[in-house]
Design an enzyme around this catalytic site. Structure first.
Site, short mmCIF file in Angstrom:
data_model
loop_
_atom_site.label_atom_id
_atom_site.label_comp_id
_atom_site.label_asym_id
_atom_site.label_seq_id
_atom_site.Cartn_x
_atom_site.Cartn_y
_atom_site.Cartn_z
N TYR A 80 0.87 -1.18 0.00
CA TYR A 80 0.00 0.00 0.00
C TYR A 80 0.91 1.23 0.00
O TYR A 80 2.08 1.14 -0.35
CB TYR A 80 -0.89 -0.13 1.25
CG TYR A 80 -2.07 0.79 1.31
CD1 TYR A 80 -2.96 0.88 0.27
CD2 TYR A 80 -2.30 1.56 2.45
CE1 TYR A 80 -4.05 1.74 0.34
CE2 TYR A 80 -3.39 2.41 2.54
CZ TYR A 80 -4.26 2.50 1.48
OH TYR A 80 -5.34 3.34 1.55
N ARG B 167 -6.08 10.28 -10.82
CA ARG B 167 -5.49 10.94 -9.64
C ARG B 167 -4.97 9.85 -8.71
O ARG B 167 -5.61 9.50 -7.74
CB ARG B 167 -6.56 11.81 -8.96
CG ARG B 167 -6.09 12.83 -7.99
CD ARG B 167 -5.63 12.27 -6.65
NE ARG B 167 -6.68 11.98 -5.69
CZ ARG B 167 -6.66 10.91 -4.88
NH1 ARG B 167 -5.70 10.01 -4.93
NH2 ARG B 167 -7.64 10.71 -4.02
N LYS C 174 -5.69 -2.11 -2.80
CA LYS C 174 -6.85 -1.89 -1.92
C LYS C 174 -7.57 -3.21 -1.66
O LYS C 174 -8.01 -3.49 -0.55
CB LYS C 174 -7.83 -0.90 -2.55
CG LYS C 174 -7.30 0.53 -2.65
CD LYS C 174 -7.67 1.36 -1.43
CE LYS C 174 -7.07 2.76 -1.51
NZ LYS C 174 -7.26 3.56 -0.30
N GLU D 263 -12.07 4.65 -6.74
CA GLU D 263 -10.78 4.97 -6.12
C GLU D 263 -9.93 5.80 -7.07
O GLU D 263 -9.74 5.43 -8.24
CB GLU D 263 -10.07 3.65 -5.79
CG GLU D 263 -8.90 3.77 -4.86
CD GLU D 263 -9.29 4.12 -3.42
OE1 GLU D 263 -10.13 3.43 -2.84
OE2 GLU D 263 -8.73 5.10 -2.89
N ASP D 264 -9.45 6.89 -6.57
CA ASP D 264 -8.46 7.71 -7.27
C ASP D 264 -8.90 8.18 -8.66
O ASP D 264 -8.11 8.20 -9.61
CB ASP D 264 -7.11 6.99 -7.29
CG ASP D 264 -6.49 6.93 -5.89
OD1 ASP D 264 -7.19 7.27 -4.92
OD2 ASP D 264 -5.33 6.53 -5.76
N ASP E 192 -14.04 5.96 -1.86
CA ASP E 192 -13.13 5.86 -0.72
C ASP E 192 -12.44 7.19 -0.43
O ASP E 192 -12.24 7.55 0.74
CB ASP E 192 -12.08 4.80 -1.10
CG ASP E 192 -11.21 4.42 0.07
OD1 ASP E 192 -11.70 4.46 1.20
OD2 ASP E 192 -10.04 4.06 -0.16
N ASP E 193 -12.08 7.93 -1.47
CA ASP E 193 -11.34 9.18 -1.27
C ASP E 193 -12.22 10.26 -0.65
O ASP E 193 -11.76 11.05 0.16
CB ASP E 193 -10.76 9.67 -2.61
CG ASP E 193 -9.85 8.63 -3.21
OD1 ASP E 193 -8.85 8.29 -2.56
OD2 ASP E 193 -10.16 8.09 -4.29
N ASN F 31 -0.64 11.49 0.17
CA ASN F 31 0.17 10.31 -0.12
C ASN F 31 0.83 10.46 -1.48
O ASN F 31 0.32 11.18 -2.34
CB ASN F 31 -0.72 9.06 -0.14
CG ASN F 31 -1.35 8.80 1.21
OD1 ASN F 31 -0.69 8.86 2.22
ND2 ASN F 31 -2.65 8.53 1.22
N1 LIG Z 1 -4.78 9.66 3.94
C1 LIG Z 1 -5.78 9.22 3.23
O1 LIG Z 1 -6.49 8.27 3.61
C2 LIG Z 1 -6.09 9.86 1.93
C3 LIG Z 1 -5.22 10.73 1.36
N2 LIG Z 1 -5.53 11.31 0.17
C4 LIG Z 1 -4.51 12.18 -0.40
O2 LIG Z 1 -4.99 13.50 -0.45
C5 LIG Z 1 -4.42 14.16 -1.56
C6 LIG Z 1 -5.52 14.90 -2.30
O3 LIG Z 1 -6.47 13.99 -2.78
P1 LIG Z 1 -7.85 14.53 -3.38
O4 LIG Z 1 -8.55 15.38 -2.42
O5 LIG Z 1 -8.55 13.37 -3.91
O6 LIG Z 1 -7.31 15.41 -4.59
P2 LIG Z 1 -8.05 16.54 -5.38
O7 LIG Z 1 -7.31 16.72 -6.64
O8 LIG Z 1 -9.50 16.27 -5.42
O9 LIG Z 1 -7.83 17.85 -4.46
C7 LIG Z 1 -6.62 18.49 -4.30
C8 LIG Z 1 -6.88 19.86 -3.73
O10 LIG Z 1 -5.63 20.41 -3.35
C9 LIG Z 1 -5.56 21.72 -3.89
N3 LIG Z 1 -4.16 22.08 -4.15
C10 LIG Z 1 -3.33 21.56 -5.06
N4 LIG Z 1 -2.14 22.16 -4.98
C11 LIG Z 1 -2.23 23.08 -4.01
C12 LIG Z 1 -1.33 24.02 -3.46
N5 LIG Z 1 -0.09 24.13 -3.89
N6 LIG Z 1 -1.78 24.81 -2.47
C13 LIG Z 1 -3.04 24.71 -2.03
N7 LIG Z 1 -3.92 23.81 -2.48
C14 LIG Z 1 -3.53 23.03 -3.47
C15 LIG Z 1 -6.37 21.69 -5.15
O11 LIG Z 1 -6.73 23.01 -5.47
P3 LIG Z 1 -7.55 23.42 -6.77
O12 LIG Z 1 -8.92 22.89 -6.53
O13 LIG Z 1 -7.49 24.89 -6.78
O14 LIG Z 1 -6.89 22.76 -7.93
C16 LIG Z 1 -7.54 20.81 -4.69
O15 LIG Z 1 -8.49 21.58 -4.03
C17 LIG Z 1 -3.69 13.10 -2.37
O16 LIG Z 1 -2.32 13.19 -2.10
C18 LIG Z 1 -4.18 11.79 -1.82
O17 LIG Z 1 -3.19 10.80 -1.83
C19 LIG Z 1 -6.70 11.09 -0.47
C20 LIG Z 1 -7.59 10.22 0.03
C21 LIG Z 1 -7.33 9.50 1.26
C1 LIG Z 2 -5.26 6.57 0.64
C2 LIG Z 2 -5.91 6.97 -0.58
O1 LIG Z 2 -6.97 6.47 -0.89
C3 LIG Z 2 -5.29 7.95 -1.42
O2 LIG Z 2 -4.26 8.50 -1.07
O3 LIG Z 2 -5.85 8.20 -2.49
MG LIG Z 3 -7.45 6.80 -2.93
#
Ligand SMILES: NC(=O)C1=CN([C@@H]2O[C@H](COP(=O)(O)OP(=O)(O)OC[C@H]3O[C@@H](n4cnc5c(N)ncnc54)[C@H](OP(=O)(O)O)[C@@H]3O)[C@@H](O)[C@H]2O)C=CC1
Ligand SMILES: CC(=O)C(=O)O
Ligand SMILES: [Mg+2]
Length: 642
Positions: free
Chosen positions: A190, A243, A261, A333-334, A356-357, A498
C-alpha cells in the site's frame, strides 16, 4: 449433501459453519478443486470432490456432479452461469470442460498451491511426488522464511515485487504474511510503495492482476466481465487512474491501486480474495511522459472526456449490475475530482457505490478528530478547522465533520460548516470567489476577505485543527506549524497526502517545529521520532482503517445502498477502539496490528445502521453482529485436501 456453490449462497457465517460441519463429517479428507476450462483459461468452480484418485475417478466425477449447483442444467456438471445450456442451436456457446487440478497444475494454481506444505498424503493423492523436494514444512515455517528473505531487500519496490510474486504463486501464504505482519507490510503493498509501483507499472508488469476495460471494449463490457474467472464477486475497486495518490494521472498503470486496496479488503477486512475484483478503466492518459514511454501498458491517447467518458462508465456500471447483481459493492478509487463527485452522485441511487477518497477518508479523519478531543479537549463544535486542499478528500472530510457537529449540537448544517475553512491552489475559499468555484467547494465559501496563502490563512482563521489534503508535499512549512503552535497548546495536525513524498510535512517536522506539542498523524506512515529525550509515535490517518470493515459490513448484511449515517457509524466504531494506552503515546488511531478486530467492530456498526435504515437485505438480522462479522472473515490458513 449441500454443494459449496449452494452454501456460498448462504450468509458467510452459515457457510463457515457448514464448511466446519462438512470438514468434520469427511474427517478432513483432502479436497481437490474442479477446474473449468474455457479456451485455455482455467476457471475455478467452487465444487468439492469426494475423491480425486485415479482408481475411483468415475465415482469422483459422479460425486462432483452431484454436488454442483442445482442451477446446472443438461449434464456438464457446471452451473449454467451464462445460459449456455439453454442456448438454441443457432446461438454461439462457450466450450466448457471439467478437469481436476492436480500434479503440476495444482502447484501452479495460486489459490490451492501450498508449496512444501503439501503433506505426504496429499503428495500421493494429488500426483505431486517428485514435483516437490522431499521436505515437508508447515505454513509458519514458510512464513518465517519468506519474511526473512523479504527483509533482505533494501529497495521497497523489490519487496513489493516479491510480495506480488507470492500472491501469484501462493495466495494463502501471501495473506498469512499480510495478516500476521500488517504494520511491516502495509507500507509495501500500500502507500507509499504502491505509488512507486504504479509509476513503474509498465516496466515491472508481469501478469495481469485485475480486469482492464478500455475504450476498445466499448459495447462489449459485459463480455469482458465474463472473462474474469470468478463469478461470485462481492467487491469491485475501480479506478480510471487520473489521480493516483498525490502522483497525478498514471493512466492504466493505476491498476496497482485497486489491486492493493483489494488485498487490504482481504487481509484487513476478511473478504474472500475470490470475491474481490480489481478493475482499471482506461480512457487514455494526459500524462505526456507515459504516452511517450515505450513500456506504457495502456491506451496511447489523450483522455476521453464528456459524453464518450460517461457512456463507457454507464455501460460499465450497467454491466456490473447485470453480471453480479444489485449487492456488489463498487468502490471508486483515485478518480480526479471533476469526475469523482459526479459519478458518486450519478450511481448512488441505482448501485451500491462508495467513494473511498471522499467518504472513506472522511470517516477515518472524523474518527481521528473525535479521538483527539480526549487529548486536546473541547467538543467538535468548539474547534475550528482549516484544510489545505479542497478536493475529494478535503471537502469530503469537511462535510462529514459538519454533519456530525450538527447532529451533536442540533444546529443547521450551514451553521456547522462555518467552523470549517478550506484553502485551495488559489487561496482561502471565500464568498467573493463563489461564482467561479467548482460545485463541491461552494458550501465552504464563507464571508471573509481574500487570503492568498496558507500561512496568512492560518494567522487569520487561527484553526485548532490543520488538515492537509492537497497532494503537495512540504506545504506545512516551519512558519505554518509554528503559527499553529503559537495559539494552540496542542495543535492537531494531519498531513493526509500520499505517498510520503507528498506529505504536507514529516512527523519529525511536526514534532520539532511545535516543540513536541503537536498531535500528528499522516496518510503514509512515519517512524517514531525522538524529540528532547521523548519518543513520539505518529499515527496513520488513512482510509485503510475504514474501507475494509465498512465493505465487510455492507456485504455481510446485504446492503443495497450506502448512507452517510453508515460513515458516521464506522467513524464512531473506529474512534471507540482508541484506548488510554494509545492516548498515552499521543496516538489518535489504534495500531494496525489489531485491524481485524477493529474491522469487525466497524462492520458491525455499519451493518447495524443498515438494518436500522431498512437498507439491509440479509434477514433475519444476526443478534451479535461483531461475532457474525468475525465468523465471516476469510482465514489464510491452509486447508487439507482429500
Ligand atoms: N490519507 C488518506 O487516507 C487519503 C489521502 N488522500 C490524499 O490526499 C491528496 C488529495 O487527494 P484529493 O482530495 O482526492 O485530490 P483533489 O485533486 O481532489 O484535491 C486536491 C486539492 O488540493 C488543492 N491544491 C493543489 N495544490 C495546491 C497548493 N499548492 N496549495 C493549495 N492547495 C492546493 C487543489 O486546489 P484546486 O482545486 O485549486 O486545484 C484541490 O483543491 C492526495 O495526495 C491523496 O493521496 C486522499 C484520500 C485518502
Ligand atoms: C489513501 C488513498 O486512498 C489515497 O491517497 O488516495
Ligand atoms: Mg485513494
Amino acid at each position: 449433501m449441500i454443494s459449496l456453490n449452494q452454501s456460498s449462497m448462504l450468509g458467510c457465517g452459515q457457510t463457515k459453519a457448514l464448511l466446519r460441519l462438512r470438514r468434520r463429517s469427511l474427517e478432513a479428507a483432502p479436497r481437490a478443486e474442479l477446474v473449468v476450462r474455457c479456451s485455455g483459461v482455467a476457471r475455478r468452480g467452487s465444487v468439492a470432490m469426494e475423491n480425486a484418485s485415479e482408481s475411483n475417478g468415475a465415482a469422483a466425477a459422479a460425486a462432483a456432479a452431484s454436488v454442483v449447483d442445482t442451477k446446472s442444467a443438461v449434464g456438464g456438471g457446471v452451473q449454467d452461469v451464462y445460459g449456455e445450456d439453454r442456448a438454441t442451436e443457432e446461438q454461439h456457446v462457450t466450450p466448457w470442460a471439467v478437469s481436476v487440478a492436480s500434479g503440476y497444475s495444482l502447484l501452479r494454481d495460486p489459490h490451492h498451491n501450498k508449496g512444501l506444505a503439501f503433506s505426504e498424503k496429499e503428495r500421493d493423492a494429488h500426483y505431486l511426488r517428485g514435483l516437490l523436494p522431499p521436505a515437508v514444512v508447515n505454513q509458519d515455517l514458510q512464513e518465517k522464511k519468506l519474511m526473512h528473505s523479504l527483509r533482505q531487500y533494501k529497495v521497497p519496490l523489490q519487496r513489493y515485487m516479491a510480495l506480488m510474486d507470492l500472491q501469484e504463486r501462493n495466495e494463502r501464504l501471501f495473506y498469512k504474511l499480510l495478516v500476521d505482519n500488517v504494520e511491516e507490510l502495509l507500507p509495501v503493498v500500500y502507500t507509499p510503495t504502491v505509488g512507486e509501483a504504479c509509476q513503474k507499472y509498465g516496466a515491472i508488469f508481469r501478469r495481469p492482476q485485475g480486469l482492464f476495460i478500455s475504450l476498445k471494449e466499448k459495447g462489449k463490457i459485459l463480455e469482458v466481465l465474463r472473462n474474469w474467472p470468478e463469478k461470485r464477486i462481492q467487491v469491485i475497486v475501480v479506478t480510471d487512474g487520473e489521480r493516483i495518490l498525490g502522483l497525478g494521472d498514471l493512466g492504466c498503470q493505476g491498476m496497482g491501486i485497486p489491486v492493493g486496496k483489494l488485498s487490504l479488503y482481504t487481509a484487513l477486512g476478511g473478504l474472500r480474495p475470490s470475491a474481490c475484483l480489481p478493475i482499471t478503466i482506461d480512457v487514455g492518459t494526459n500524462n505526456e511522459q507515459l504516452l511517450k514511454d515505450e513500456f506504457y501498458i495502456g491506451l496511447r491517447q489523450r483522455r476521453a472526456t464528456g459524453q464518450e467518458y460517461l457512456e463507457l462508465l454507464d455501460e460499465f456500471m450497467a454491466a456490473v449490475k447485470q453480471n453480479y447483481g444489485e449487492k456488489v459493492l463498487i468502490q471508486f478509487e483515485d478518480f480526479a475530482n471533476h469526475n469523482a463527485f459526479e459519478l458518486l452522485e450519478r450511481y448512488s441511487r441505482s448501485h451500491l457505490v462508495f467513494n473511498d477518497d471522499i467518504q472513506g477518508t472522511a470517516s477515518v479523519v472524523l474518527a481521528g478528530v473525535v479521538a483527539a478531543l480526549k487529548l486536546v479537549g473541547g467538543t467538535l463544535a468548539e474547534h475550528t478547522f482549516l484544510f489545505l486542499g479542497a478536493g475529494e478528500a478535503g471537502t469530503g472530510i469537511a462535510e462529514l465533520i459538519a454533519l456530525e457537529m450538527s447532529k451533536q449540537t442540533k444546529a443547521p448544517l450551514e451553521e456547522s460548516r462555518k467552523k470549517i475553512w478550506l484553502v485551495d491552489s488559489k487561496g482561502l475559499i471565500v464568498d467573493s470567489r463563489k461564482e467561479s468555484l467548482q460545485h463541491f467547494k461552494k458550501p465552504w465559501a464563507h464571508e471573509h476577505e481574500p487570503v492568498k496563502n496558507l500561512l496568512d490563512a492560518v494567522k487569520a482563521i487561527k484553526p485548532t485543527v490543520l488538515i492537509g489534503s492537497s497532494g503537495v508535499g512540504r506545504t506545512f512549512t516551519q512558519e505554518v506549524v509554528e503559527a499553529m503552535a503559537s495559539f494552540n497548546e496542542k495543535p492537531l495536525i494531519l498531513a493526509l497526502s500520499n505517498p510520503t513524498s507528498q506529505s504536507e510535512c514529516t512527523a519529525e517536522q511536526a514534532y520539532t517545529w511545535s516543540k513536541g506539542r503537536a498531535i500528528f498523524a499522516s496518510g503514509s506512515p512515519f517512524d517514531p521520532v525522538e524529540y528532547e529525550g521523548k519518543v513520539f509515535v505518529p499515527g496513520q490517518a488513512n482510509n485503510a482503517y475504514i474501507f475494509p470493515g465498512f465493505g465487510l459490513g455492507l456485504v455481510m448484511c446485504g446492503a443495497i445502498r450506502v448512507h452517510d449515517d453508515m460513515l458516521l457509524a464506522a467513524s464512531e466504531a473506529l474512534a471507540q477502539q482508541v484506548t488510554q494506552e494509545h492516548y498515552d503515546k499521543g496516538l489518535i488511531y489504534p495500531p494496525f496490528t489489531n485491524i481485524r478486530k477493529i474491522s469487525a467492530h466497524i462492520a458491525a456498526k455499519v451493518a447495524a445502521k443498515a438494518y436500522e435504515l431498512g437498507l439491509a437485505s440479509h434477514l433475519p438480522r444476526p443478534e451479535n453482529l461483531v461475532e457474525f462479522a468475525e465468523s465471516c472473515m476469510y482465514s489464510p490458513l491452509y486447508r487439507s485436501y482429500r
